[in-house]
Design a protein around this motif. Sequence first.
Motif, PDB file in Angstrom:
ATOM      1  N   GLY A  11       6.178   6.963  28.852  1.00  0.00           N
ATOM      2  CA  GLY A  11       6.518   7.148  30.254  1.00  0.00           C
ATOM      3  C   GLY A  11       7.528   8.269  30.361  1.00  0.00           C
ATOM      4  O   GLY A  11       8.219   8.592  29.391  1.00  0.00           O
ATOM      5  N   VAL A  12       7.599   8.877  31.544  1.00  0.00           N
ATOM      6  CA  VAL A  12       8.532   9.984  31.729  1.00  0.00           C
ATOM      7  C   VAL A  12       9.244   9.882  33.070  1.00  0.00           C
ATOM      8  O   VAL A  12       8.615   9.669  34.101  1.00  0.00           O
ATOM      9  CB  VAL A  12       7.838  11.360  31.582  1.00  0.00           C
ATOM     10  N   MET A  13      10.579   9.989  32.995  1.00  0.00           N
ATOM     11  CA  MET A  13      11.367  10.160  34.208  1.00  0.00           C
ATOM     12  C   MET A  13      11.510  11.667  34.364  1.00  0.00           C
ATOM     13  O   MET A  13      12.248  12.317  33.614  1.00  0.00           O
ATOM     14  CB  MET A  13      12.745   9.501  34.108  1.00  0.00           C
ATOM     15  N   GLN A  39       3.138   7.675  33.510  1.00  0.00           N
ATOM     16  CA  GLN A  39       3.069   6.961  32.241  1.00  0.00           C
ATOM     17  C   GLN A  39       1.614   6.862  31.825  1.00  0.00           C
ATOM     18  O   GLN A  39       0.724   7.049  32.636  1.00  0.00           O
ATOM     19  CB  GLN A  39       3.649   5.553  32.383  1.00  0.00           C
ATOM     20  N   VAL A  52       3.405  12.466  26.139  1.00  0.00           N
ATOM     21  CA  VAL A  52       4.095  12.418  27.428  1.00  0.00           C
ATOM     22  C   VAL A  52       3.794  13.679  28.237  1.00  0.00           C
ATOM     23  O   VAL A  52       3.594  13.607  29.462  1.00  0.00           O
ATOM     24  CB  VAL A  52       5.603  12.139  27.268  1.00  0.00           C
ATOM     25  N   ARG A  72      15.266  10.822  25.226  1.00  0.00           N
ATOM     26  CA  ARG A  72      14.239   9.862  24.786  1.00  0.00           C
ATOM     27  C   ARG A  72      14.932   8.560  24.443  1.00  0.00           C
ATOM     28  O   ARG A  72      16.003   8.551  23.836  1.00  0.00           O
ATOM     29  CB  ARG A  72      13.519  10.422  23.558  1.00  0.00           C
ATOM     30  N   GLN A  99       6.228   0.686  25.644  1.00  0.00           N
ATOM     31  CA  GLN A  99       6.471   2.050  26.096  1.00  0.00           C
ATOM     32  C   GLN A  99       7.668   2.713  25.417  1.00  0.00           C
ATOM     33  O   GLN A  99       8.696   2.070  25.205  1.00  0.00           O
ATOM     34  CB  GLN A  99       6.739   2.056  27.607  1.00  0.00           C
ATOM     35  N   TRP A 101      10.059   5.847  26.445  1.00  0.00           N
ATOM     36  CA  TRP A 101      10.368   6.627  27.649  1.00  0.00           C
ATOM     37  C   TRP A 101      11.102   7.921  27.317  1.00  0.00           C
ATOM     38  O   TRP A 101      11.966   7.956  26.437  1.00  0.00           O
ATOM     39  CB  TRP A 101      11.214   5.787  28.610  1.00  0.00           C
ATOM     40  N   TYR A 146      12.326  -0.480  34.246  1.00  0.00           N
ATOM     41  CA  TYR A 146      12.873   0.617  35.053  1.00  0.00           C
ATOM     42  C   TYR A 146      14.398   0.559  35.126  1.00  0.00           C
ATOM     43  O   TYR A 146      15.061   1.599  35.110  1.00  0.00           O
ATOM     44  CB  TYR A 146      12.243   0.608  36.447  1.00  0.00           C
ATOM     45  N   VAL A 149      15.559   2.068  31.855  1.00  0.00           N
ATOM     46  CA  VAL A 149      15.337   3.522  31.838  1.00  0.00           C
ATOM     47  C   VAL A 149      16.422   4.224  32.644  1.00  0.00           C
ATOM     48  O   VAL A 149      17.024   5.202  32.191  1.00  0.00           O
ATOM     49  CB  VAL A 149      13.924   3.869  32.357  1.00  0.00           C
TER      50      VAL A 149
END
Length: 157
Positions: A11-13, A39, A52, A72, A99, A101, A146, A149
């Motif tokens: 997943g990526v913010m 994600q 990603v 990361r 996951q 992230w 979340y 993260v």
Amino acid sequence: MSNLGYRPCVGVMLVNAEGKAFVGKRIDNREGDWWQMPQGGVDDGEDLAEAVLRELAEETGVAAHLVSIIGRIEEAMRYDLPEELVGKLWGGKYRGQEQIWFLARFSGTEADIDLEAHDPPEFCEYRWVDPEQLPELIVPFKKRVYRTVVEEFRALV
């Protein structure tokens, strides 16, 4: 359900210059007003950073040269699907996702975002939000992930 494993996932913010995070509204979202960060699954043998960037490009149209990975979370985070979804997603092989992230900085413009870059698209619309809002926007069964993260990346955003 206990016999099923977890789907490997990244997943990526994605944050912009103002420190806002990208969220998309899933096209298949039928119940509730839920938004999520990009994600997706990791292919066998695929490097996680490459996965990603691939997922980000597929879901948002954002090219890799417009993104800098700046963080990361090394420890994988798991979530279980609600019972009513087990067996309906991912060919019924998984009980949830595991996951890794990433945090990435977006250096492009709104014109560089194309939600229809992949067929079929995953998101029907997107917006940029304060990272602290992310746990409020996601489906309930992903809220814990979340929150973690946001906490892990807070200082880097």
